[in-house]
Design an enzyme around this catalytic site. Structure first.
Site, PDB file in Angstrom:
ATOM      1  N   LYS A  33       7.956   1.470   2.272  1.00  0.00           N
ATOM      2  CA  LYS A  33       7.121   0.362   1.231  1.00  0.00           C
ATOM      3  C   LYS A  33       6.736   0.908   0.127  1.00  0.00           C
ATOM      4  CE  LYS A  33       3.125   0.185   2.283  1.00  0.00           C
ATOM      5  NZ  LYS A  33       1.835   0.241   2.822  1.00  0.00           N
ATOM      6  N   THR A  34       6.113   2.047   0.099  1.00  0.00           N
ATOM      7  CA  THR A  34       5.645   2.677  -1.164  1.00  0.00           C
ATOM      8  C   THR A  34       6.978   2.891  -2.307  1.00  0.00           C
ATOM      9  OG1 THR A  34       4.123   3.695   0.032  1.00  0.00           O
ATOM     10  CG2 THR A  34       4.242   4.286  -2.133  1.00  0.00           C
ATOM     11  N   ASP A 220      -0.767  -4.200  -2.461  1.00  0.00           N
ATOM     12  CA  ASP A 220      -0.338  -3.630  -1.315  1.00  0.00           C
ATOM     13  C   ASP A 220      -1.148  -4.024  -0.079  1.00  0.00           C
ATOM     14  OD1 ASP A 220       1.035  -1.771   0.109  1.00  0.00           O
ATOM     15  OD2 ASP A 220       0.276   0.051  -0.859  1.00  0.00           O
ATOM     16  N   GLU A 221      -0.745  -3.571   0.973  1.00  0.00           N
ATOM     17  CA  GLU A 221      -1.326  -3.871   2.263  1.00  0.00           C
ATOM     18  C   GLU A 221      -2.179  -5.060   2.274  1.00  0.00           C
ATOM     19  OE1 GLU A 221      -1.300  -1.635   4.519  1.00  0.00           O
ATOM     20  OE2 GLU A 221      -1.287   0.417   3.780  1.00  0.00           O
ATOM     21  N   GLN A 251       0.426  -4.562  11.145  1.00  0.00           N
ATOM     22  CA  GLN A 251      -0.440  -3.613  11.236  1.00  0.00           C
ATOM     23  C   GLN A 251      -1.689  -3.812  10.551  1.00  0.00           C
ATOM     24  OE1 GLN A 251       1.164   0.234   9.687  1.00  0.00           O
ATOM     25  NE2 GLN A 251       2.932  -0.897   9.313  1.00  0.00           N
ATOM     26  N   ARG A 594       3.321   6.395  14.202  1.00  0.00           N
ATOM     27  CA  ARG A 594       3.092   7.390  13.604  1.00  0.00           C
ATOM     28  C   ARG A 594       3.821   8.556  13.792  1.00  0.00           C
ATOM     29  NH1 ARG A 594       1.760   5.004   9.920  1.00  0.00           N
ATOM     30  NH2 ARG A 594       2.318   3.238  11.275  1.00  0.00           N
TER      31      ARG A 594
END
Length: 726
Positions: A33-34, A220-221, A251, A594
């Site tokens: 994503k980043t 973002d997020e 998430q 994770r």
DNA sequence: ACAGGCGCAGTTTTT
DNA sequence: CTGCGCCTGT
């Protein structure tokens, strides 16, 4: 540039290059994503000729903002500096500092944090004669915060919820709270957002200035936005409609603090022409781990739907360890980590995740005993320490002498013998005269006694120092002249606290070096918003413990998640509504994803919680992972064992060793040979070494050994499999 | 104004 | 079992 785009897969590339119009990117965990966001910005500037100053990129944390800014700068260089890459809050502060006077506020406002909020709420409760038990400050705070998240003023809140008796009271509290903040010229975190929205709706020219400035917006997020934040973005994006939001509905784990998942779920309703891109290829985990995550999350309703995949291959199965109790659980984790460390993993490659911070205690005890290196990521953040917050309160009062909240905090810290009676007198005068506490003190300086007069003189003196000196010098002066330095000497943690204040002064010096143009105000904003110093030491080779919330955005080769028991995870607190259970499931999804290579999940047959031992059933989330993905190690007691051993032992407070000495997870004593200082030994991995010291720890021996090739190590006799050397 | 004792409640957390 | 907040006694 085209070279850059080759590093993206086709969905990522599409997301990076679809520049005009509304775009929703559903980015699964570990899907790059980043990378997409940074390449997208580079593409806009490099290929589409978008001016950097026309771009607004919004994140939630300073860390994320910094990372994004750094990565973009790496791609396109200095020109990136003209973009706004900011958190919601810091963007709003900047906007408000310029124009908040347009809506009747003072541009010199201070920003208060949740600790100050709490003390204001308590003041309000007292003044309105409410009982703290009936209205716990924490819950009042969160109610006020929710109101602000929904953009409700006190009167709108009263109108909306006034039928409910309790909420009516809350509305009164909210109203008084707001009045107090206004008088003190303070804004809380939620005000920053809410008032920016208000500024935009009350002053259309200001809004259109920013609409015109920020023609391209990225968020973002996005699943973590609340209503106010969403409204803010919608207002800004309305004119040019170049809005790209990135997020993962699966998430969304911050509903409890106001995040509204419907923002992301309804994006396509808001923008009917929105393009939607799913990033489902995962570059982090093995297929087994992803399958586990997919199978858990698919039990949620109301999601956009996504299925993560990888080309990494199946990988190892997920190990499920059913422990007897929380000590056994922790021992399993520590033992496993130790053996992994022997097999070439670094401890820093491993993490233990849990639902609640309280789980760290048992882990710490066991890791300590077994001498497995660890650190806990939680605890007090630097700026939450009392001494730091006291210093900041002085600074805030100096910056804004109307700041009653800060004045109340420090007027008697260190003790100046100014108590409740005097403070009430001052408050009454301030109320009568419609001024701040400090002004009231000035007006009645002759009647309030010597210590108050002295305090007033101190502040006056510091105001002069603030005008004529650098910030580090000012903090130093506050520290000494306030008597705080002297006061600390009587504190049991004197040295630590003194060092922390030293650190604050260093930090200020650093800040001024890196931001030469910065004013005192800029520094204070920075203090208020960048509230955690990044002391995450990547170099330190230790396993890390943290909550699943804290782990969001991170990854580790080896992940242990403990406490997979009904009532622990999902927490019994969230068992009332299916919505909350779904949020727990999303948290589980975050936890599982994770892991890069190997995942261990643990539950315990019985555990002690709040001083009471009770039995637990394995978490429903364990059942949701298909059998073929799991390898189960069952160490929970059989029925017979359970009846004979546990109740008796527990009720008689038997020492732990007699209860669990036979636990299969306990290290077997394969080698009973012991050594003493000076002996030469051979270790399977580290080779030959000399014992420096040997100390018994419980029924084990802790050795400090100087190895020829790897230097000095601390090892435990039971694990280290030492043999005699010559 | 402060220390020490009792009683109670008890997720997650960034800005 | 903890930690926090209130109350009491000095």
């Amino acid at each position: 540039m085209n070279e850059l785009l080759k590093e993206l897969n086709s969905q990522q590339r599409e997301a990076a290059t679809s520049v005009g119009g509304p775009l929703l990117v559903l980015a699964g965990a570990g899907s790059g994503k980043t990378r997409v966001l940074t390449y997208r910005i580079a593409y806009m500037i490099g290929e589409k000729g978008v001016a950097p100053w026309n771009i607004l990129a919004i994140t939630f944390t300073n860390k994320a903002a910094k990372e994004m800014a750094d990565r973009v700068e790496k791609l396109i260089g200095e020109t990136a500096k003209d973009m706004w890459v900011r958190t919601f809050h810091s963007a709003c502060v900047r906007i408000l500092r310029r124009d908040i006077d347009r809506i009747g506020y003072d541009r010199n406002f201070n920003i208060i944090d949740s600790d100050d909020q709490k003390s204001v709420v308590k003041e309000c409760l007292k003044e309105l004669g409410f009982d703290e038990k009936e209205f716990p400050p924490r819950s009042v705070m969160s109610e006020i915060s929710f109101a602000k998240d929904k953009l409700l003023t006190p009167s709108q809140y009263a109108l909306e919820y006034g039928d409910d008796y309790r909420k009516k009271q809350i509305a009164n509290l909210y109203s008084l709270y707001q009045k107090k903040l206004k008088v003190a010229n303070d804004l809380d975190f939620d005000d920053l957002i809410m008032l920016t929205v208000k500024l935009f709706s009350d002053a259309p020219d200001v809004l259109s200035f920013y609409q015109n400035k920020f023609r391209y917006i990225l968020v973002d997020e996005y699943q973590d936005t609340n209503k106010a934040q969403n409204e803010l973005i919608m207002m800004l994006a309305k004119e040019h409609r170049n809005l790209c939001v990135v997020g993962d509905d699966d998430q969304s784990i911050y509903k409890f603090r106001g995040a509204d998942i419907s923002n992301i779920l309804d994006f396509e309703k808001e923008f009917t022409d929105a393009r939607v891109i799913r990033l489902e290829q995962n570059y982090r985990s093995t297929q087994n781990i992803l399958d586990a995550a997919n199978n858990v999350i698919k039990n949620n309703f109301g999601r956009k739907g996504k299925n993560l995949w990888t080309d990494k291959g199946e990988g190892e199965k997920i190990t499920v360890y059913k422990a007897q109790n929380e000590h056994d659980e922790a021992s399993y984790i520590a033992d496993k980590m130790y053996s992994l460390s022997i097999n070439g993993y670094r401890y820093s490659d491993m993490a233990v995740l849990y639902r609640a911070n309280s789980s760290s205690r048992t882990l710490e005890e066991v890791f300590m005993r077994k001498a497995v290196p660890y650190r806990v990521l939680a605890g007090l953040r630097f700026y939450d320490r009392k001494e730091i917050r006291d210093m900041i309160a002085y600074l805030r009062l100096i910056k804004n002498p109307d700041d009653n909240i800060s004045l109340r905090r420090i007027i008697n810290t260190p003790s100046r013998k100014i108590g409740k009676v005097t403070l009430d007198k001052i408050a009454a005068a301030a109320d009568r005269e419609g001024c701040s506490l400090l002004k009231a003190i000035g007006n009645h300086i002759d009647t309030l006694g010597a210590s108050v007069a002295e305090f007033y003189k101190l502040i006056e003196e510091l105001l002069v120092i603030a005008r004529e000196n650098t910030i580090p010098e000012l903090i130093e002066a506050v520290y000494e002249k306030s008597g705080y330095k002297e006061f600390l000497k009587t504190d049991e943690k004197a040295q630590e606290r003194d060092e922390n204040i030293g650190e604050l002064i260093n930090g200020a010096a650093n800040y001024m070096e890196n931001n030469e143009e910065a004013t005192f105000e800029d520094y204070m904003d920075n203090l208020a918003l960048i509230s955690d110093i990044d002391n995450y030491d990547e170099e330190l080779d230790a396993a890390v413990f943290m909550t699943m919330h804290a782990a969001k955005g991170l990854e580790f080769p080896i992940v242990f998640i403990c406490g997979f028991d009904e009532g622990i995870f999902p927490s019994f607190m969230s068992s009332y509504s299916s919505e909350e259970t779904e949020e727990e499931r999303r948290l589980c999804y975050v936890g599982i994803t994770r892991a890069r290579e190997k995942l261990h999940l643990t539950c315990a047959h019985s555990r002690m919680l709040y001083g009471k031992t009770s039995n637990y059933k394995p978490s429903r989330f364990l059942e949701e992972i298909p059998e073929n993905l799991k390898e189960i190690i069952d160490n929970s007691p059989t029925i017979g064992d359970y009846e004979i051993k546990i109740p008796k032992a527990v009720s008689h407070n038997a020492p732990e060793s007699s209860l669990f000495a036979s636990a299969p997870s306990a290290p077997r004593r394969t080698n009973t040979q012991t050594f003493s200082a000076g002996d030469c030994v051979i270790h399977k991995k580290f080779g030959r070494g000399i014992i420096i010291s040997a100390n018994s720890v419980g029924n084990d021996i802790h050795y400090e050994i100087a190895f020829e090739s790897v230097g000095t190590k601390n090892l435990l006799g039971l694990y280290a499999k030492l043999e005699k050397g010559d």
